[in-house]
Design an enzyme around this catalytic site. Sequence first.
Site, mmCIF file in Angstrom:
data_model
loop_
_atom_site.group_PDB
_atom_site.id
_atom_site.type_symbol
_atom_site.label_atom_id
_atom_site.label_comp_id
_atom_site.label_asym_id
_atom_site.label_seq_id
_atom_site.Cartn_x
_atom_site.Cartn_y
_atom_site.Cartn_z
ATOM 1 C CB ALA A 55 11.646 -11.361 -6.640
ATOM 2 N NE ARG A 90 3.139 -8.734 -9.737
ATOM 3 C CZ ARG A 90 3.426 -8.321 -8.777
ATOM 4 N NH1 ARG A 90 3.569 -9.189 -7.644
ATOM 5 N NH2 ARG A 90 3.516 -7.204 -8.306
ATOM 6 C CD GLN A 201 2.203 -5.219 -0.890
ATOM 7 O OE1 GLN A 201 2.341 -4.374 -0.422
ATOM 8 N NE2 GLN A 201 2.498 -5.893 -2.006
ATOM 9 C CG ASP A 242 10.239 -7.065 -6.377
ATOM 10 O OD1 ASP A 242 9.369 -8.171 -6.493
ATOM 11 O OD2 ASP A 242 10.252 -6.081 -5.362
ATOM 12 C CE LYS A 253 5.186 -3.963 -3.571
ATOM 13 N NZ LYS A 253 4.211 -4.478 -4.608
#
Length: 361
Positions: A55, A90, A201, A242, A253
């Site tokens: 973010a 996004r 990730q 985020d 996530k």
Amino acid sequence: MKIDGVAWRSIQVADDARTVIIIDQTCLPHRFVTTTLTTLDDAAHAIRTMQVRGAPLIGATAAYGMALAMWRDASDKAMNEAARTLLDTRPTAVNLRWAVERVLARLTPLDRNAREDEAYALAAEICDEDAAICEAIGEHGLAILKGHHEETGRPVQVMTHCNAGWLATVDWGTALAPVYKAHDAGVPVHVWVSETRPRNQGASLTAWELARHGVPHTLVVDNAAGHLMRTGRVDMTITGADRVTASGDVCNKIGTYLKALAAHRHGLPFYAALPSPTIDWRLMDGDAIPIEERGGGEVTTVTGCAADGTIGPVAIAPETTMPENPAFDVTPAELVTGLITERGLCDASAGSLAGLFTDQA
């Protein structure tokens, strides 16, 4: 932070003071590749394809995307079209909207001839602010880790999820900032890195960061988290965020919610570390946060490095199987022990957040 002794930020301006350099995170951990952004479309592509992600870094990249647009055309029309283009990349990370709106507020009253320089100056300001904010998050989180070590006399065992290190921000990171601060201060800390399917990730970015910094860590599959908590091998979980609502619900996530549930079941602290631009003061209910649905190919394939050095996707599911790929989930405030911000630790509640950020709430 440093890579092989060289200081890097995840986004920085080139020597010409106009083009922007990013670390292409889709190439990690196998190759360290930088990419140059020269246009608005380059910046939008970098955000959309997750060459940059996290973010805070998305917000910083959006600010530079606005600056790149003004470099080409600083008219009202171009400025507003650039804002729309970036906002469409996004939907979940609120820092994107925060950065674009901040740039628009600064540039709109200006003569078009002044907008280019001001946009670059503001983007640099946003990046410097983010680095300072994340370092402050690290200092406040360090107190938690140090206190736990002093109480137990053992290395602090931290579970994390996805990547909330310096690659997700301009520098330092959010969830990993306390870990880096603790490690550098001599506080023994070990990180359980969950792989974070479907894009991995944790495996590709968090493990890479920690290895480069020399922080002890162990990679585990996502499904091992509950087992590790139940068997007493985890002291606390720290994730990034985020978007956080004004009431303390945490969007992060996909898979974060499951870790919060497991931590709650076993009486372990669950913290979210976040900069204030990640707080969405307009929302009180996490169910109102738009959850990005990404392409199914992320679920049906994994990207890896073959023995011959070739990097590419490998299919792991039947071609006829239909995937679904929500990129984020929401952890209700009642499962969150505390929020680690640049202004300190607070409860995940409307009153505590508003009390800590009286000038923003």
